[in-house]
Motif scaffolding. Structure first.
Motif, mmCIF file in Angstrom:
data_model
loop_
_atom_site.group_PDB
_atom_site.id
_atom_site.type_symbol
_atom_site.label_atom_id
_atom_site.label_comp_id
_atom_site.label_asym_id
_atom_site.label_seq_id
_atom_site.Cartn_x
_atom_site.Cartn_y
_atom_site.Cartn_z
ATOM 1 N N UNK A 28 0.818 -1.219 0.000
ATOM 2 C CA UNK A 28 0.000 0.000 0.000
ATOM 3 C C UNK A 28 0.848 1.264 0.000
ATOM 4 N N UNK A 29 1.947 1.265 0.747
ATOM 5 C CA UNK A 29 2.818 2.436 0.767
ATOM 6 C C UNK A 29 3.456 2.677 -0.600
ATOM 7 N N UNK A 30 3.907 1.616 -1.249
ATOM 8 C CA UNK A 30 4.508 1.761 -2.580
ATOM 9 C C UNK A 30 3.447 2.190 -3.596
ATOM 10 N N UNK B 146 13.244 1.309 5.824
ATOM 11 C CA UNK B 146 12.916 2.279 4.776
ATOM 12 C C UNK B 146 12.757 1.517 3.467
ATOM 13 N N UNK B 147 11.664 1.777 2.773
ATOM 14 C CA UNK B 147 11.377 1.042 1.540
ATOM 15 C C UNK B 147 11.316 1.996 0.354
ATOM 16 N N UNK B 148 11.690 1.475 -0.789
ATOM 17 C CA UNK B 148 11.560 2.180 -2.061
ATOM 18 C C UNK B 148 11.385 1.124 -3.130
ATOM 19 N N UNK B 149 10.999 1.555 -4.325
ATOM 20 C CA UNK B 149 10.739 0.585 -5.379
ATOM 21 C C UNK B 149 11.316 1.040 -6.706
ATOM 22 N N UNK B 150 11.572 0.051 -7.538
ATOM 23 C CA UNK B 150 11.952 0.281 -8.920
ATOM 24 C C UNK B 150 10.812 -0.264 -9.776
#
Length: 161
Positions: free
Chosen positions: A79-81, A113-117
């Motif tokens: 959901x955050x992404x 901490x999350x991030x996406x490609x």
């Protein structure tokens, strides 16, 4: 000193924050989201609104859990992404989520901490109104560059009018 009336709103100006129309995307194109730290407040609010009141999420240090630390539901990570993607990539242009497949590679914990490609993997224009079905692969990473989730999303996106 004379007051000048403000100008009339010009609806032909580009709109800030508007997402990509499908014609702005290309197969193979890659994008990266911002990074965000998952907080205790995020966890508490999410499990409260969804009813995911599992012991591993509500009891810190739950003895019966298989994951150390303070794990968060994978649905919260997703959901955050998706929130990042909505705010930056598909705001005002995303028409529908058509299909989603997801694989979880590892846990996300409070404080991570999350991030996406994002990689666009397919674009198929429809016969209706300049729309297209756009498929993308989203790889989610934690702060140690470890993959924690991969999902493939198929969406209906608007085109230029």
């Amino acid at each position: 000193m004379s007051a000048t009336a403000p100008p009339a709103l010009d609806s032909t100006l580009p709109q800030l924050g508007r997402g990509f129309v499908w014609q702005d995307l290309a197969v193979g194109q890659r994008l990266r989201t911002f990074r965000r730290t998952v907080t205790e407040t995020d966890l508490v609010n999410f499990i409260g609104v969804t009813g995911m009141l599992e012991a591993i999420f509500i009891e810190e240090g739950y003895a019966g859990g298989a994951i150390t630390g303070r794990p968060v539901p994978a649905a919260l990570t997703y959901s955050l992404i998706e929130g990042f993607l909505l705010q930056t990539m598909i705001q005002g242009t995303g028409l529908a989520m058509l299909e989603l497949s997801q694989k979880i590679h590892g846990p996300v914990r409070v404080g991570d901490s999350i991030e996406a490609m994002v990689e666009v993997t397919g674009i198929r224009p429809t016969s209706q109104g300049g729309r297209a079905v756009v498929t993308s692969r989203i790889d989610v990473f934690n702060q140690r560059a470890e993959a924690v989730m991969t999902y493939v999303a198929t969406r209906l996106l608007a085109g230029r009018t």
